[in-house]
Scaffold this active site. Structure first.
Site, mmCIF file in Angstrom:
data_model
loop_
_atom_site.group_PDB
_atom_site.id
_atom_site.type_symbol
_atom_site.label_atom_id
_atom_site.label_comp_id
_atom_site.label_asym_id
_atom_site.label_seq_id
_atom_site.Cartn_x
_atom_site.Cartn_y
_atom_site.Cartn_z
ATOM 1 N N GLU A 190 0.768 -1.097 0.026
ATOM 2 C CA GLU A 190 0.061 -0.193 -0.004
ATOM 3 C C GLU A 190 0.962 1.180 -0.127
ATOM 4 O O GLU A 190 1.889 1.311 0.747
ATOM 5 C CB GLU A 190 -0.904 0.026 1.257
ATOM 6 N N HIS A 227 -4.319 6.955 -0.598
ATOM 7 C CA HIS A 227 -3.691 5.825 -0.371
ATOM 8 C C HIS A 227 -4.359 4.812 -1.446
ATOM 9 O O HIS A 227 -5.117 5.052 -2.142
ATOM 10 C CB HIS A 227 -3.757 5.289 0.828
ATOM 11 N N HIS A 242 -5.299 0.797 -2.453
ATOM 12 C CA HIS A 242 -6.069 -0.582 -2.234
ATOM 13 C C HIS A 242 -5.616 -1.674 -2.918
ATOM 14 O O HIS A 242 -5.727 -1.264 -4.308
ATOM 15 C CB HIS A 242 -7.616 -0.494 -1.897
ATOM 16 N N ASP A 264 -10.434 3.235 7.407
ATOM 17 C CA ASP A 264 -10.176 4.279 6.638
ATOM 18 C C ASP A 264 -11.285 5.374 7.177
ATOM 19 O O ASP A 264 -10.762 6.396 7.569
ATOM 20 C CB ASP A 264 -10.602 4.029 5.205
#
Length: 156
Positions: free
Chosen positions: A38, A100, A102, A113
């Protein structure tokens, strides 16, 4: 408008524009391999009335803790990039939110999150939350403690 820019709108037709250079950088972090970790950082750009333009991002660094399904931003370079751009622009370029990745084709926020966004990002201005999946991007706008998904606007 560059055809590689992405444009999203909220329920009130307020726009969020992601500049093409940022789109390219975000796409470079897609978790396309089973060993991909990630990635994440900050979203930086301009507030133009009720519209937001994402012009820069901070990117993962060596101090960040990354694994397949998690990320802890530890590097001071994220805040430093926000500070530098703020100063260079005389306060015009500002922190707009978080991004970010996934490891899924069509991402959506996890419970973690949402909790981290609600608890960790306290702002009086609308903020942007963005998740880069393998095939698509999820983007939402946070106003106070309410997070609403934005719709992609087709640009002709």
């Amino acid at each position: 408008m560059n055809m590689n820019e992405l444009v999203f709108i909220d329920d009130f037709d307020n726009h969020v524009v992601i500049m093409s250079e940022v789109v390219m950088r975000l796409n470079s972090y897609r978790q396309t391999h089973y060993t991909s970790t990630e990635s994440g950082g900050t979203l930086i750009g301009e507030r133009r009335g009720q519209h937001l333009v994402i012009t820069h991002i901070s990117e993962p660094g060596q101090d960040d803790v990354r694994n397949r399904t998690g990320l802890e931003r530890k590097g001071i370079h994220h805040q430093q990039k926000v500070n530098d751009l703020f100063q260079q622009s005389n306060g015009f370029i500002v922190y707009l939110g978080e991004w970010h990745t996934h490891p899924e084709d069509f991402p959506h926020p996890s419970f973690i999150d949402i909790k981290s966004w609600v608890m960790g990002i306290v702002a009086t201005e609308p903020m942007i939350m963005l998740i880069v999946g393998r095939k698509d991007i999820w983007i939402g706008k946070k106003i106070k403690n309410d997070i609403k998904k934005l719709k992609k606007k087709m640009v002709s």
